[in-house]
Each structure stands twice: as structure tokens, then as C-alpha cells.
Design an enzyme around this catalytic site. Sequence first.
Site, mmCIF file in Angstrom:
data_model
loop_
_atom_site.group_PDB
_atom_site.id
_atom_site.type_symbol
_atom_site.label_atom_id
_atom_site.label_comp_id
_atom_site.label_asym_id
_atom_site.label_seq_id
_atom_site.Cartn_x
_atom_site.Cartn_y
_atom_site.Cartn_z
ATOM 1 N N VAL A 77 0.870 -1.173 0.000
ATOM 2 C CA VAL A 77 0.000 0.000 0.000
ATOM 3 C C VAL A 77 0.909 1.225 0.000
ATOM 4 O O VAL A 77 1.920 1.260 0.713
ATOM 5 C CB VAL A 77 -0.903 0.024 1.252
ATOM 6 C CG1 VAL A 77 -1.791 1.269 1.268
ATOM 7 C CG2 VAL A 77 -1.759 -1.246 1.319
ATOM 8 N N CYS A 78 0.534 2.231 -0.803
ATOM 9 C CA CYS A 78 1.233 3.527 -0.776
ATOM 10 C C CYS A 78 2.730 3.303 -1.066
ATOM 11 O O CYS A 78 3.077 2.502 -1.947
ATOM 12 C CB CYS A 78 0.968 4.188 0.579
ATOM 13 S SG CYS A 78 1.261 5.964 0.661
ATOM 14 N N THR A 79 3.602 3.967 -0.334
ATOM 15 C CA THR A 79 5.037 3.848 -0.611
ATOM 16 C C THR A 79 5.628 2.525 -0.118
ATOM 17 O O THR A 79 6.844 2.331 -0.230
ATOM 18 C CB THR A 79 5.803 5.032 -0.008
ATOM 19 O OG1 THR A 79 5.437 5.167 1.373
ATOM 20 C CG2 THR A 79 5.480 6.321 -0.730
ATOM 21 N N GLY A 80 4.783 1.624 0.364
ATOM 22 C CA GLY A 80 5.249 0.252 0.596
ATOM 23 C C GLY A 80 5.792 -0.359 -0.683
ATOM 24 O O GLY A 80 6.687 -1.222 -0.644
ATOM 25 N N ALA A 135 -2.486 2.315 -4.561
ATOM 26 C CA ALA A 135 -2.085 3.729 -4.539
ATOM 27 C C ALA A 135 -2.018 4.190 -3.074
ATOM 28 O O ALA A 135 -1.889 3.376 -2.167
ATOM 29 C CB ALA A 135 -3.067 4.541 -5.378
#
Lengths: 209, 209
Positions: B99-102, B149
Site C-alpha cells: 500500500v502507498c510507498t510500501g 495507490a
Amino acid sequence: MQIAVLIFDRLTALDAIGPYEVLSRLPGAAITFVADRRGPVRSDTGRLTLLAEATIDDVPRPDVLLVPGGPGEVAVRAGERSLAWVRSAHETSTWTTSVCTGSLILATAGVLNGKRATSHWLALDQLASLGALPQRERVVVDGKIVTAAGVSAGIDMALTLAGLIAGEEVAQLIQLAIEYDPRPPFSAGSPASAPERVVARLQAISRFA
Amino acid sequence: MQIAVLIFDRLTALDAIGPYEVLSRLPGAAITFVADRRGPVRSDTGRLTLLAEATIDDVPRPDVLLVPGGPGEVAVRAGERSLAWVRSAHETSTWTTSVCTGSLILATAGVLNGKRATSHWLALDQLASLGALPQRERVVVDGKIVTAAGVSAGIDMALTLAGLIAGEEVAQLIQLAIEYDPRPPFSAGSPASAPERVVARLQAISRFA
């Protein structure tokens, strides 16, 4: 601006964390997770532990009070201590808010008498029996009381509240920061849109049945 | 089915808790929050502490691997230990997700080379520089890799994954249980829909600027 999120054993974590992610980004916000005692609080799945870093006595007069729900609401409503804190905090709060069955806690504390409010769709009858005027809406604002429907509705509630507190542009900045442009892959998020069979299956296993 | 959620200091809590709330409800799921050491993990706001109840070494072969993001991803990518775990867990996982910048962590571990993937909209250029093929989509499935995102997109990702793992009806049951019928009060959740001024303000303060 002091924001207190009441947490308790067997809460539904997203009820608290959704609004936290929004409200903690408000300029000047200091958000604190509080419980009747400091230390670990276990979520309803038994697989996640949050830490309460303050007791309710440490934060007697928050500007914003947020009460999440989850099966643990039953035990909270059966005790007097957290209810007394909710009642007292509400007297001086700018905003008193809940997510999901957190509204049953507000109602039991006497805060929702004759007020329009919402809760998880399965709990609306119980909300009525506790003296509130239940609304089938995602977010309900009645004076300084803002309540949200089930679990994920806390995000919509918190963005609504962010707009009321800090204005539309700040709320939009937060929405864009958390990229809240939801695209559910299925159309089953409410009893009105979900397939009948899915609604019936959930009703059959509900603790409110 | 073992699901491991990697947590680390300065993670964005909703990145992890959104998918947790969905995936923990899958029949037979055992979800565990893991970190490079047992104990408290502090979120990016400094106001929330989650407990890692196992180390990454305790869960070497999860069926589902989930990597959230947040500013703490920089430190995770600078160390070798968690990256080695991601690389090794990915070899045997059924699903590898972020998720996200993971996704920047997955990419740095070498898992996204030549793969279609997404990230927070502000981090897509960096995702490309790490060898992935960035997509401006909310959820991207490329083989067994599922990326989301920014922040709140983890809920859509997890429902998509729930459908792939357990079928559409189970995913719909979970969606209805968490009443995921989103109604954002503003239209500002993506750079395409948000007012230009809001996009520019967020770009100006972004750590990816």
C-alpha cells in the site's frame, strides 16, 4: 486542539484509525488515544494491539471526542467509568463524534437523547431503543454531534469534520494526501446496494439479530 | 492462511489497518503484525503506537505478505534485514502486496523489476527509478503482486485481494460488514479530481518534490 480517541478492548480498529489518519493531519491537532487505563488494548480480531498512551483522566476536556465501536462497546456501556468521562467531556467539547457502534456508547452516556444520529446499519434499531433518532445516512451532523455509519464511514465523517473545523481547502489537502478516491471493486457496501443473499447472510450472523 | 503485515517506525497507520480490517475477516486467515523486533512501533504522526507481536524471523513464509508505506520506508530501504525478509518471503508467497510507498520497499527488495505496480501518486516517479513500471491506477495486479495507490487505497486493494482469494461473495460480505459505501464529502482524492491549487500545495510540501 486536543483530540481524544477512546479505545477499549475488542474495538474495531479501523473505526478509530480511519478518522485518526484524517484528523491527525489538521493544523494544530494533538490527537491522543485514551483508555480507562494506560497500556495495550486488543482489537476485536484478537490480532492487533494498540497502546493507550494516556488514561481518560489525563484528558478530561478534549476539544474533539471520538468514540469508535466494535463488540467491546458492550463492556464499555456496562461500566460507569468511561460513560461518566464521555458525559463530562461532552459538556465542554467543541465536537463529540462516533463511528459505527460507538454511537451506542454516546447514547448510553445520555448524549444522544432526541438527537439525530447514525450507527452501523445492523445497530440502528438498538440506537433508537437508546433514545436517539436514527438516520440511515453515512454521516449525520446534529449540532456539535457528528456520527458515522459502520467502520469505514469514519473516514467520510472525519473529512466532513475536518472541513467544519479547518475549512474546505484543508480538508481537500488531507483527502489528496491520503489519496481518498475510493473505487470499491464490488457494489456491496450498504444493505441497499448489496445482493440480498449477502445482506441475509450477514444479518444471520449479526450480534444484533 | 498466514498473512504477515510488516510494520516499522514512522509507517502510515491506515496503510496497514485498512487492509487488516478486510483481510482479517477472511475465513481461515491468521494475520500477524511483524517487525524487525518485537514491541512498540510508532506511526508517522508520533501519536499512535502499534505492537509488533512477532519478528520477521518468526514468520518466514507467509501466504500473504503486506507492506505498508509512510516516511519510515526510507529507513527500511536503507537496511538489509527487512529487505532480505521481503525478498525471501516473496519467493514462497501466494500473494505479495503493498500500500502507498510500501511499493518502494518491494521495489528496493528487487521484487518489482519489470512489473506493473502503483504507489502514492507523489511517489510514482521514484517507483519508476527503482525498476517498476508505474501505473496511475488505484489497484494494480501483476501476477501474484498486488499494489495499491496512496493510504486509503489499501482498502480497495484488500477487497480486490479478498475476492481473488475467497471469491466475490465473501469479499462482498466483508464489504458490507465494514459498510464500505464511501461518500467522500469533497472531490479531491486524486490529482486528476482535486482543485489545481490543492495539488500544487501538496506537491510543494511533499518529500518527493
